[in-house]
Design a protein around this motif. Structure first.
Motif, PDB file in Angstrom:
ATOM      1  N   ALA A   1     -56.074  37.673 -25.148  1.00 32.87           N
ATOM      2  CA  ALA A   1     -55.005  38.137 -24.251  1.00 32.87           C
ATOM      3  C   ALA A   1     -54.995  39.658 -24.173  1.00 32.87           C
TER       4      ALA A   1
ATOM      5  N   GLY B   1     -55.376  42.958 -33.309  1.00 32.37           N
ATOM      6  CA  GLY B   1     -56.550  42.547 -32.514  1.00 32.37           C
ATOM      7  C   GLY B   1     -57.009  43.599 -31.529  1.00 32.37           C
TER       8      GLY B   1
ATOM      9  N   HIS C   1     -54.672  54.537 -29.381  1.00 32.59           N
ATOM     10  CA  HIS C   1     -55.317  55.753 -28.864  1.00 32.59           C
ATOM     11  C   HIS C   1     -55.135  55.849 -27.350  1.00 32.59           C
TER      12      HIS C   1
ATOM     13  N   CYS D   1     -53.646  32.003 -32.677  1.00 26.51           N
ATOM     14  CA  CYS D   1     -54.586  30.877 -32.622  1.00 26.51           C
ATOM     15  C   CYS D   1     -55.972  31.408 -32.252  1.00 26.51           C
TER      16      CYS D   1
ATOM     17  N   VAL E   1     -60.058  31.165 -31.441  1.00 24.99           N
ATOM     18  CA  VAL E   1     -61.153  30.287 -31.010  1.00 24.99           C
ATOM     19  C   VAL E   1     -62.295  30.474 -32.001  1.00 24.99           C
TER      20      VAL E   1
ATOM     21  N   SER F   1     -65.168  42.391 -30.374  1.00 24.25           N
ATOM     22  CA  SER F   1     -65.494  41.552 -31.530  1.00 24.25           C
ATOM     23  C   SER F   1     -65.815  40.120 -31.124  1.00 24.25           C
TER      24      SER F   1
ATOM     25  N   TRP G   1     -71.883  31.724 -31.042  1.00 19.55           N
ATOM     26  CA  TRP G   1     -71.429  30.405 -30.578  1.00 19.55           C
ATOM     27  C   TRP G   1     -72.492  29.768 -29.682  1.00 19.55           C
TER      28      TRP G   1
ATOM     29  N   ASP H   1     -64.862  43.641 -22.358  1.00 12.84           N
ATOM     30  CA  ASP H   1     -65.678  44.228 -23.425  1.00 12.84           C
ATOM     31  C   ASP H   1     -66.635  43.220 -24.052  1.00 12.84           C
ATOM     32  N   SER H   2     -66.312  41.961 -23.944  1.00 10.31           N
ATOM     33  CA  SER H   2     -67.193  40.941 -24.493  1.00 10.31           C
ATOM     34  C   SER H   2     -68.565  40.998 -23.810  1.00 10.31           C
TER      35      SER H   2
HETATM   36  C1  FAD Z   1     -60.739  54.039 -29.093  1.00  9.56           C
HETATM   37  C2  FAD Z   1     -60.817  53.428 -27.721  1.00  9.56           C
HETATM   38  C3  FAD Z   1     -60.272  54.092 -26.643  1.00  9.56           C
HETATM   39  C4  FAD Z   1     -60.382  53.540 -25.379  1.00  9.56           C
HETATM   40  N1  FAD Z   1     -59.880  54.229 -24.309  1.00  9.56           N
HETATM   41  C5  FAD Z   1     -59.984  53.702 -23.080  1.00  9.56           C
HETATM   42  C6  FAD Z   1     -59.489  54.399 -21.951  1.00  9.56           C
HETATM   43  O1  FAD Z   1     -59.015  55.528 -22.060  1.00  9.56           O
HETATM   44  N2  FAD Z   1     -59.589  53.800 -20.731  1.00  9.56           N
HETATM   45  C7  FAD Z   1     -60.168  52.556 -20.570  1.00  9.56           C
HETATM   46  O2  FAD Z   1     -60.231  52.064 -19.444  1.00  9.56           O
HETATM   47  N3  FAD Z   1     -60.641  51.882 -21.616  1.00  9.56           N
HETATM   48  C8  FAD Z   1     -60.573  52.412 -22.856  1.00  9.56           C
HETATM   49  N4  FAD Z   1     -61.072  51.718 -23.911  1.00  9.56           N
HETATM   50  C9  FAD Z   1     -61.685  50.397 -23.670  1.00  9.56           C
HETATM   51  C10 FAD Z   1     -60.623  49.309 -23.507  1.00  9.56           C
HETATM   52  O3  FAD Z   1     -59.869  49.191 -24.687  1.00  9.56           O
HETATM   53  C11 FAD Z   1     -61.277  47.966 -23.165  1.00  9.56           C
HETATM   54  O4  FAD Z   1     -62.373  48.142 -22.335  1.00  9.56           O
HETATM   55  C12 FAD Z   1     -60.285  47.079 -22.460  1.00  9.56           C
HETATM   56  O5  FAD Z   1     -59.188  46.857 -23.288  1.00  9.56           O
HETATM   57  C13 FAD Z   1     -60.836  45.708 -22.037  1.00  9.56           C
HETATM   58  O6  FAD Z   1     -61.047  45.007 -23.181  1.00  9.56           O
HETATM   59  P1  FAD Z   1     -60.920  43.429 -23.318  1.00  9.56           P
HETATM   60  O7  FAD Z   1     -59.686  42.898 -22.719  1.00  9.56           O
HETATM   61  O8  FAD Z   1     -62.229  42.882 -22.906  1.00  9.56           O
HETATM   62  O9  FAD Z   1     -60.835  43.357 -24.907  1.00  9.56           O
HETATM   63  P2  FAD Z   1     -59.605  43.734 -25.833  1.00  9.56           P
HETATM   64  O10 FAD Z   1     -58.621  44.567 -25.142  1.00  9.56           O
HETATM   65  O11 FAD Z   1     -60.197  44.249 -27.086  1.00  9.56           O
HETATM   66  O12 FAD Z   1     -58.926  42.331 -26.083  1.00  9.56           O
HETATM   67  C14 FAD Z   1     -59.608  41.274 -26.720  1.00  9.56           C
HETATM   68  C15 FAD Z   1     -58.556  40.259 -27.165  1.00  9.56           C
HETATM   69  O13 FAD Z   1     -59.210  39.079 -27.589  1.00  9.56           O
HETATM   70  C16 FAD Z   1     -58.607  38.644 -28.801  1.00  9.56           C
HETATM   71  N5  FAD Z   1     -59.610  37.835 -29.503  1.00  9.56           N
HETATM   72  C17 FAD Z   1     -60.796  38.257 -29.995  1.00  9.56           C
HETATM   73  N6  FAD Z   1     -61.475  37.231 -30.529  1.00  9.56           N
HETATM   74  C18 FAD Z   1     -60.689  36.133 -30.369  1.00  9.56           C
HETATM   75  C19 FAD Z   1     -60.842  34.763 -30.719  1.00  9.56           C
HETATM   76  N7  FAD Z   1     -61.934  34.311 -31.349  1.00  9.56           N
HETATM   77  N8  FAD Z   1     -59.858  33.892 -30.402  1.00  9.56           N
HETATM   78  C20 FAD Z   1     -58.734  34.316 -29.769  1.00  9.56           C
HETATM   79  N9  FAD Z   1     -58.531  35.620 -29.426  1.00  9.56           N
HETATM   80  C21 FAD Z   1     -59.508  36.506 -29.709  1.00  9.56           C
HETATM   81  C22 FAD Z   1     -58.222  39.928 -29.526  1.00  9.56           C
HETATM   82  O14 FAD Z   1     -57.238  39.740 -30.505  1.00  9.56           O
HETATM   83  C23 FAD Z   1     -57.716  40.761 -28.332  1.00  9.56           C
HETATM   84  O15 FAD Z   1     -56.371  40.504 -28.072  1.00  9.56           O
HETATM   85  C24 FAD Z   1     -61.015  52.280 -25.194  1.00  9.56           C
HETATM   86  C25 FAD Z   1     -61.560  51.603 -26.279  1.00  9.56           C
HETATM   87  C26 FAD Z   1     -61.489  52.185 -27.533  1.00  9.56           C
HETATM   88  C27 FAD Z   1     -62.144  51.469 -28.682  1.00  9.56           C
END
Ligand code: FAD
Length: 476
Positions: free
Chosen positions: A21, A56, A62, A145, A147, A189, A195, A327-328
Motif C-alpha cells: 500500500a 515499511g 526524508h 498482512c 504476502v 524490498s 517467488w 519500485d519493485s
Molecule cells: C531516501 C529516499 C528518498 C526518496 N525521495 C523521493 C522523491 O523525492 N521523489 C520521488 O518521486 N521519489 C522518491 N523516492 C522514491 C519513492 O519512495 C518510491 O519510488 C515511491 O514510493 C514508489 O514506491 P512503491 O510504492 O513502489 O514502494 P514503497 O513506497 O516502498 O511501498 C512498498 C509497500 O509495499 C509493502 N510491502 C513490501 N513487501 C510486502 C509484502 N511481501 N507483503 C505486503 N506488503 C509488502 C511495504 O510495506 C510498503 O508499504 C525516494 C526514495 C528514497 C529511498
C-alpha cells in the motif's frame, strides 16, 4: 486449481490483488478499481490512521518531492487531490519561481513557468491517497498482512500466499487469496524474483547503478504567518567532485523538512553536531536558514539507495495474471525524485490499457503491460543511471554525456530558456531529447568552447569551482 480455460472473465466477478500500500500500490488499486469488481490491497505494515512514518516505508522520513508530471497524473487518477493537499497546508509552487535551485555554477534567476510542484510530506500524501482508495466501492485494504509467495496454475498466476504476521510468528496460519490479476507493488524490498523461481519461472535480468548516496533528515518548526520567497530549495551534488547536496521542503503544519544528501559514500552523519557541520559545508547557506528554527525531532538516516532496473519486460515466458510496477520494477537514485512519478505513470498506463480490454479476457494483458513499464522506465533510468555512473566510470561515452549535461545545468544559471527546459525535463514534463535540440545544442557547444578557451589561458592547476578538476570535495 484454476486453469486458463476455466477463467472466463465475463461470466463472474473479477478480483485483483495488489501487494503493498505504497504510492504504486494505492495508485494501481485506483486504476484496477475501474475494471475489477473487487480489489484487495495487502500491506505488511499496520497502517497508521494519522500521517506518521511507518516501518515499511523508511524513506518516508526524508524529502519526497513529487515532480510536476507526477502531480498532474495524480490529479487525473484522484481528481481534486491537489485542493485536498492544499487544505491540509501543502499548497502548490511554481518550480522556476518558488523553488530555489543551487547549481554548481550558481542560482538561476526566478522565472514564471507552468512547472507546478506541491511540497508535502510523504506520510501526508500517503494518508490522503489511502483514504481516497479505501473509499472506492469494491476496494479493501488488509494491513498487518505480508504476502509470502505466489500461487500458480498451469499457465498463469492465480493468487498470493499470505501470512498474518502475528499468527505466523507462532508458526501456525498461512493462507492464500485467489485473484485474476496480481500487481506486485512491494517496493525496493519486493521478493518477486525469488517467488518466480520458486514456481519454476526464470529470474529477471537486472541493471544496477550505485552512486553510494546517503540521506539524513530533520524537520524544524517555522513561524506560522512568516512568508518566505521560496517553498523548496535544492542543492545538487555533481560527479565527480561535488559530493554534497540537500532538498529542503516547506511542508504542511508549518514544518521545514531538511534532507542532507551525500554521494560517493560521503554520507551525512546522524548526530546533531555532524548534521550541522555537514549543513554548513553546503553552498546554499542552510545554516543561516535553519539556525533560528526549533527542531521538531531528531535526525533520521537512510543509505539503501542503489538503483535497480529489473527487466521483467524481457522475461520469457511472462505468466498471465501477474504485473509489476513501482519500485519493485525499477528503483532510481532518490536524488532525482523520479520514483513516485514513474509509479503514477505506470498506474495511469494500467488504467488506460485495462480500459481497452474491459470486455475481453486478460490473456496476454500482463506481458503487454510489462512492456509499457519497460518503456515508461527507459528514459528516467537512462538519465539517472548515467549521472550515477559518472561517479565511478571513466568510459568516454559516460564522460562525454556527463560533461554535456553538466554544461547544460551551468547554462541554466544565465539562460532562461535552458532553465525552463531543464525544469521541464527534471519534472518529467519534457523528453530528455530536448537537451540536444538545435538551440540547446548550439548554446552548450558555445559555452564549452568558451570554458575551454578560458582554461587554456588559466594558470595550470587552478581548482575549478564548477567541479571539473581537483579531488572529490564538499563545498565547505
Ligand atoms: C531516501 C529516499 C528518498 C526518496 N525521495 C523521493 C522523491 O523525492 N521523489 C520521488 O518521486 N521519489 C522518491 N523516492 C522514491 C519513492 O519512495 C518510491 O519510488 C515511491 O514510493 C514508489 O514506491 P512503491 O510504492 O513502489 O514502494 P514503497 O513506497 O516502498 O511501498 C512498498 C509497500 O509495499 C509493502 N510491502 C513490501 N513487501 C510486502 C509484502 N511481501 N507483503 C505486503 N506488503 C509488502 C511495504 O510495506 C510498503 O508499504 C525516494 C526514495 C528514497 C529511498
Amino acid at each position: 486449481m484454476i486453469t486458463a480455460s476455466s477463467r472466463s472473465r465475463s461470466s463472474r466477478s473479477r478480483h485483483a490483488v495488489v501487494i503493498g500500500a505504497g504510492i504504486a500500490g494505492l495508485a494501481a488499486a485506483r486504476a484496477l478499481s475501474e475494471t475489477f469488481d473487487q480489489v484487495t490491497v495487502v500491506e505488511r505494515d499496520h497502517l497508521p490512521a494519522t500521517p506518521v512514518p511507518r516501518p515499511g516505508v523508511p524513506q518516508g522520513r526524508h524529502a519526497h518531492g513529487l515532480a510536476a508530471r507526477g502531480r498532474q497524473v495524480l490529479e487525473t487518477l484522484f481528481p481534486g487531490i491537489g485542493r485536498e493537499l492544499e487544505a491540509e497546508g501543502a499548497p502548490t509552487a511554481d518550480f522556476c519561481r518558488q523553488a530555489r535551485l543551487h547549481l554548481p555554477a550558481g542560482v538561476p534567476r526566478p522565472i514564471p513557468s507552468q512547472v507546478v510542484i506541491q511540497p508535502v510530506s510523504r506520510p501526508l500524501l500517503e494518508t490522503i491517497l489511502r483514504r481516497r482508495v479505501a473509499a472506492i466501492p469494491g476496494v479493501r485494504i488488509i494491513d498487518g498482512c505480508a504476502v509470502t509467495g505466489l500461487r500458480a496454475g498451469t499457465r498463469e498466476i492465480t493468487g498470493v500466499r499470505i501470512t498474518r504476521r502475528a499468527v505466523a510468528k507462532a508458526g501456525r496460519d498461512t493462507a492464500t487469496i485467489a485473484a485474476d490479476l496480481i500487481a506486485d507493488a512491494g517496493g525496493r524490498s519486493s521478493h518477486l524474483p525469488g517467488w518466480l523461481t520458486a514456481i519454476g519461472l526464470p529470474r529477471p535480468g537486472e541493471r544496477v547503478a550505485d552512486a553510494h548516496v546517503g540521506y539524513a533528515s530533520r524537520t524544524y518548526h517555522t513561524e506560522p504567518g512568516v512568508t518566505a520567497d521560496w517553498r523548496a530549495l535544492f542543492e545538487l551534488p555533481r560527479a565527480p567532485h561535488l559530493t554534497r547536496g540537500c532538498s529542503v521542503l516547506r511542508i504542511e503544519d508549518h514544518l521545514l523538512l531538511v534532507t542532507l544528501q551525500g554521494a560517493a559514500g560521503d554520507h551525512p552523519p546522524g548526530d546533531q553536531d555532524g548534521f550541522e557541520r555537514f549543513a554548513k559545508s553546503l553552498a546554499c547557506d542552510l545554516t543561516g536558514i535553519v539556525g533560528p528554527l526549533r527542531p521538531a525531532g531528531g535526525v533520521s538516516r537512510y543509505a539503501r539507495s542503489a538503483a535497480h532496473r529489473r527487466l521483467y519486460h524481457r522475461l520469457r515466458p511472462w505468466p498471465d495474471g501477474l504485473i509489476v510496477l513501482g519500485d519493485s520494477a525499477c528503483t532510481f537514485n532518490p536524488l532525482y525524485a523520479q520514483g513516485m512519478t514513474v509509479a503514477l505513470l505506470e498506474a495511469q498506463a494500467l488504467r488506460d490499457l485495462l480500459d481497452g480490454t474491459r470486455r475481453r479476457d486478460l490473456r496476454g494483458f500482463s506481458a503487454a503491460f510489462q512492456r509499457h513499464v519497460g518503456r515508461i522506465t527507459f528514459w528516467p533510468w537512462m538519465l539517472s543511471s548515467l549521472a550515477d555512473r559518472a561517479w565511478t566510470e571513466t568510459s568516454p561515452l559516460v564522460r562525454a554525456a556527463h560533461r554535456y549535461l553538466s554544461s547544460y545545468q551551468d547554462l541554466a544559471v544565465e539562460d532562461a530558456t535552458v532553465f525552463h527546459n531543464l525544469a521541464r525535463v527534471t519534472n518529467l514534463l519534457a523528453h530528455p531529447a530536448t537537451f540536444v535540440q538545435p538551440y540547446h545544442l548550439a548554446r552548450v557547444l558555445h559555452s564549452q568552447l568558451r570554458t575551454a578557451s578560458r582554461r587554456l589561458g588559466a594558470h595550470p592547476g587552478t581548482n575549478q569551482r564548477n567541479g571539473t578538476s581537483g579531488p572529490p570535495t564538499s563545498r565547505g
